[in-house]
Design a protein around this motif. Structure first.
Motif: not given
Length: 124
Positions: A12, A15-16, A18-20, A39, A43, A46, A50
Motif C-alpha cells: 500500500y 505507491g499506486e 499496482y492499482l492500474q 486510484k 483506503p 485499496k 494489497c
C-alpha cells in the motif's frame, strides 16, 4: 496473518502502480453504472487489494488470468487461498507423521534384531 498484513501495508505504501489494472463497476440507485479506477478508491478498498496480493504471493497460488473484480470476490479468494494453504499444510503434516511413525517402528524392529544378535553371539 500478521505477515500478510505487513506485506499488504508495505504494498500500500509502495505507491499506486499496482492499482492500474483494477477497475470497478459502480452503479447508483437509479441503475446508472460507471467504471471507476482503483486510484479513486477509499483506503479500505485499496488495502483489500494489497491483502489479496500478499496472500496470493505468500501462499504461492500465483497470479492467474482470472482476477477478482469486486471486494466480495477478493474476500472470497483470500479465504479460499487460506483454506487451500491450511489444507496443504495438513496433508504435509499428516504425511510427515506417517513417515515418522514408520521410521520409529522400523528403528524399534532393528533394536530388537540387534538384541537377538547380541544374545546369540553371547551364547554361541
Amino acid at each position: 496473518g500478521l505477515l500478510s498484513h505487513y506485506m499488504a501495508c508495505a504494498m500500500y505504501l509502495s505507491g499506486e502502480g499496482y492499482l492500474q489494472n483494477y477497475w470497478d463497476k459502480e452503479c447508483d440507485k437509479n441503475g446508472t453504472c460507471d467504471w471507476r479506477g482503483a486510484k479513486e478508491w477509499p483506503p479500505r478498498r485499496k488495502y483489500l487489494v494489497c491483502l489479496y496480493w500478499s496472500i496470493t504471493t505468500i501462499s504461492s497460488v500465483g497470479y492467474g488470468d482470472i482476477l477478482p473484480r469486486s471486494d466480495h470476490e477478493r474476500i472470497f479468494t483470500v479465504f479460499a487461498m487460506l483454506l487451500g494453504g491450511a489444507f496443504y499444510g495438513y496433508v504435509i503434516g499428516e504425511t510427515a507423521a506417517i513417515v515418522t511413525k514408520f521410521d520409529a517402528n522400523h528403528a524399534e524392529r532393528f533394536q530388537k534384531l540387534d538384541a537377538i544378535r547380541a544374545w546369540m553371539d553371547h551364547h554361541h
